[in-house]
Write a protein that holds these residues in place. Structure first.
Motif, PDB file in Angstrom:
ATOM      1  N   ALA A  86       0.836  -1.210   0.000  1.00  0.00           N
ATOM      2  CA  ALA A  86       0.000   0.000   0.000  1.00  0.00           C
ATOM      3  C   ALA A  86       0.869   1.259   0.000  1.00  0.00           C
ATOM      4  O   ALA A  86       0.562   2.243  -0.675  1.00  0.00           O
ATOM      5  CB  ALA A  86      -0.940  -0.003   1.206  1.00  0.00           C
ATOM      6  N   ASN A 175      -1.269  -7.832  10.084  1.00  0.00           N
ATOM      7  CA  ASN A 175      -2.584  -7.195  10.016  1.00  0.00           C
ATOM      8  C   ASN A 175      -2.506  -5.943  10.877  1.00  0.00           C
ATOM      9  O   ASN A 175      -2.436  -6.015  12.093  1.00  0.00           O
ATOM     10  CB  ASN A 175      -3.647  -8.162  10.533  1.00  0.00           C
ATOM     11  CG  ASN A 175      -5.049  -7.632  10.283  1.00  0.00           C
ATOM     12  OD1 ASN A 175      -5.232  -6.619   9.610  1.00  0.00           O
ATOM     13  ND2 ASN A 175      -6.043  -8.309  10.833  1.00  0.00           N
ATOM     14  N   ARG A 178      -3.851   1.590  10.788  1.00  0.00           N
ATOM     15  CA  ARG A 178      -3.073   2.751  10.329  1.00  0.00           C
ATOM     16  C   ARG A 178      -2.558   3.576  11.507  1.00  0.00           C
ATOM     17  O   ARG A 178      -3.323   3.868  12.430  1.00  0.00           O
ATOM     18  CB  ARG A 178      -3.957   3.689   9.515  1.00  0.00           C
ATOM     19  CG  ARG A 178      -4.233   3.211   8.139  1.00  0.00           C
ATOM     20  CD  ARG A 178      -5.226   4.167   7.466  1.00  0.00           C
ATOM     21  NE  ARG A 178      -6.143   3.378   6.673  1.00  0.00           N
ATOM     22  CZ  ARG A 178      -7.395   3.717   6.406  1.00  0.00           C
ATOM     23  NH1 ARG A 178      -7.889   4.842   6.868  1.00  0.00           N
ATOM     24  NH2 ARG A 178      -8.140   2.934   5.675  1.00  0.00           N
ATOM     25  N   GLY A 239      -2.088  -0.177   5.395  1.00  0.00           N
ATOM     26  CA  GLY A 239      -2.113  -1.384   4.570  1.00  0.00           C
ATOM     27  C   GLY A 239      -1.878  -2.593   5.447  1.00  0.00           C
ATOM     28  O   GLY A 239      -1.339  -2.489   6.547  1.00  0.00           O
ATOM     29  N   THR A 243      -2.250  -6.328   1.005  1.00  0.00           N
ATOM     30  CA  THR A 243      -3.391  -5.740   0.285  1.00  0.00           C
ATOM     31  C   THR A 243      -3.078  -4.317  -0.172  1.00  0.00           C
ATOM     32  O   THR A 243      -2.165  -3.672   0.347  1.00  0.00           O
ATOM     33  CB  THR A 243      -4.639  -5.697   1.189  1.00  0.00           C
ATOM     34  OG1 THR A 243      -4.292  -4.993   2.384  1.00  0.00           O
ATOM     35  CG2 THR A 243      -5.110  -7.094   1.530  1.00  0.00           C
ATOM     36  N   THR A 244      -3.858  -3.853  -1.155  1.00  0.00           N
ATOM     37  CA  THR A 244      -3.695  -2.480  -1.652  1.00  0.00           C
ATOM     38  C   THR A 244      -5.065  -1.797  -1.657  1.00  0.00           C
ATOM     39  O   THR A 244      -5.526  -1.315  -2.689  1.00  0.00           O
ATOM     40  CB  THR A 244      -3.103  -2.479  -3.078  1.00  0.00           C
ATOM     41  OG1 THR A 244      -3.931  -3.330  -3.899  1.00  0.00           O
ATOM     42  CG2 THR A 244      -1.680  -3.002  -3.109  1.00  0.00           C
ATOM     43  N   ASP A 245      -5.711  -1.775  -0.497  1.00  0.00           N
ATOM     44  CA  ASP A 245      -7.044  -1.150  -0.395  1.00  0.00           C
ATOM     45  C   ASP A 245      -6.958   0.339  -0.708  1.00  0.00           C
ATOM     46  O   ASP A 245      -6.040   1.029  -0.232  1.00  0.00           O
ATOM     47  CB  ASP A 245      -7.603  -1.318   1.029  1.00  0.00           C
ATOM     48  CG  ASP A 245      -7.964  -2.762   1.322  1.00  0.00           C
ATOM     49  OD1 ASP A 245      -7.956  -3.578   0.371  1.00  0.00           O
ATOM     50  OD2 ASP A 245      -8.246  -3.077   2.494  1.00  0.00           O
ATOM     51  N   ALA A 246      -7.944   0.813  -1.465  1.00  0.00           N
ATOM     52  CA  ALA A 246      -7.954   2.229  -1.868  1.00  0.00           C
ATOM     53  C   ALA A 246      -7.925   3.155  -0.645  1.00  0.00           C
ATOM     54  O   ALA A 246      -7.248   4.183  -0.663  1.00  0.00           O
ATOM     55  CB  ALA A 246      -9.185   2.511  -2.721  1.00  0.00           C
ATOM     56  N   ALA A 247      -8.626   2.779   0.423  1.00  0.00           N
ATOM     57  CA  ALA A 247      -8.705   3.664   1.594  1.00  0.00           C
ATOM     58  C   ALA A 247      -7.328   3.806   2.258  1.00  0.00           C
ATOM     59  O   ALA A 247      -6.968   4.887   2.735  1.00  0.00           O
ATOM     60  CB  ALA A 247      -9.720   3.127   2.592  1.00  0.00           C
ATOM     61  N   ASP A 248      -6.550   2.718   2.290  1.00  0.00           N
ATOM     62  CA  ASP A 248      -5.204   2.797   2.865  1.00  0.00           C
ATOM     63  C   ASP A 248      -4.298   3.675   2.000  1.00  0.00           C
ATOM     64  O   ASP A 248      -3.555   4.520   2.507  1.00  0.00           O
ATOM     65  CB  ASP A 248      -4.600   1.387   2.968  1.00  0.00           C
ATOM     66  CG  ASP A 248      -5.220   0.580   4.104  1.00  0.00           C
ATOM     67  OD1 ASP A 248      -5.535   1.177   5.145  1.00  0.00           O
ATOM     68  OD2 ASP A 248      -5.375  -0.648   3.936  1.00  0.00           O
TER      69      ASP A 248
END
Ligand SMILES: [Zn+2]
Length: 356
Positions: A86, A175, A178, A239, A243-248
């Protein structure tokens, strides 16, 4: 206009032109990092070249965004842990989003320090020499690849910049919730500057890092090395587990842009985070068993001392041990995969601290 007045005006105009010329010259200087050279108003890409030595060389990508107006030099780096995706993708997005016509000063972006880790999907370490690429600063000109790369980044990025942001995130097996770090050195001016940056960045959980006294040479992180060199620095993490979540990614991009606004490199007003959760002592909980790990809490869980946060079984499903919280606090990250061996990190727990 009489002759005397004309002479005065001419002299004045000449000195103004000279002044403008010298100002223009100062702001017109090219900025070069590695093979990337950007003139004012330009964005340039290139590589920080690390020549082969006792092991293979590497070419670390760098983007230089040079504003039309003068201002500070901010370096933003990521990917010293090459599977903290991320943070790496966030810097790709930041480089795309920033227009050199709109900024004052220079933004130096190093989005991926540990290329071999990224390419080979190896977490935590540089597979070329088995070293952590955020523990060897300022590095060595003649060491192994991690040391030579750290040396090149120390000389070409850290020495050059006025401010530094180091981005991380939950690695493949982490896991993570932020958060950012505020390194507290005890040097008033430096601490005030980095405190302003971390509040502007905007993440609402901030870990206070006690960085008193100079770190051991050749055995420290880029942020600690930068702080020891007098550069206000912060670290931010988002992150989790590859994962590469948009919110992160958005949180990291927005954070960097907010720090740029705070430093007057971008126009606009920043609203610093008002009531962050300040975290003091961070405690790493390690497994005393090899086996299969099952978490029982998620990041950001508030746990009490003695509470069971997970357990480890053997390879037949028999419970070997509960893992308990050695203190009360907030879980900043917990192991996200079943692979567990003795000594591995199960979780990090942070003690809630008073606002500094
Ligand atoms: Zn990291």
């Amino acid at each position: 206009m009489d002759r005397l007045k004309l002479a005065v005006v001419t002299t004045l105009l000449a000195s103004l032109a000279l002044l403008a010329g010298s100002v223009r010259l100062v702001s017109a200087a090219d900025v070069t990092v590695g093979t990337a050279t950007a003139q004012p108003g330009q964005k340039a890409t290139g590589f920080i070249q690390v020549a082969a030595g006792v092991d293979a060389g590497t070419s670390i990508p760098v983007i230089v965004i040079h504003g039309l107006k003068p201002g500070p030099e901010l370096a933003v780096v990521a990917g010293s842990h090459g599977t903290e995706y991320a943070s790496i993708i966030a810097l790709e997005k930041l480089a795309e989003a920033i227009d050199p016509a709109n900024i004052s000063g220079t933004l130096i972006i190093v989005p991926l320090i540990n290329l071999a880790s990224f390419a080979q999907k190896v977490p935590h370490l540089n597979p070329v020499d088995g070293k952590n690429m955020n523990r060897m600063y300022p590095g060595k000109a003649d060491g192994t690849q991690t040391e030579r790369a750290s040396w090149a980044i120390s000389r070409q990025v850290v020495d050059k910049c006025d401010y530094l942001i180091d981005l991380h995130g939950g690695d493949l097996d982490e896991n993570l919730r932020r958060y950012s770090y505020w390194p507290r050195t005890g040097k008033e001016q430096l601490d005030a500057a980095s405190r302003g940056m971390v509040l502007a960045f905007g993440l609402d959980h901030i870990i206070i890092q006690k960085n008193q006294g100079a770190a051991a040479a050749g055995a420290t992180s880029i942020s600690r090395f930068a702080e020891d060199s007098g550069k206000p620095t912060i670290i931010a993490e988002a992150g989790h587990a590859g994962t590469t979540d948009a919110a992160d990614i958005d949180a990291l991009v927005r954070g960097c842009e907010n720090v740029m606004r705070h430093l007057k490199m971008l126009p606009g007003v920043v609203t610093p985070v008002e009531h962050p959760v300040w975290i003091g002592q961070l405690t790493t909980v390690r497994s005393d068993q090899d086996g299969i790990f099952y978490p029982l809490v998620v990041p950001e869980a508030y746990v009490q001392q003695g509470m069971i946060i997970g357990y480890v079984t053997d390879y037949f499903g028999n419970k070997l041990a509960d893992v308990t919280a050695p203190l009360s606090g907030v879980v900043t990250y917990i192991c996200s995969v079943p692979s567990m061996k003795k000594g591995d990190t199960v979780a990090n727990i942070g003690e809630i601290a008073a606002a500094p």
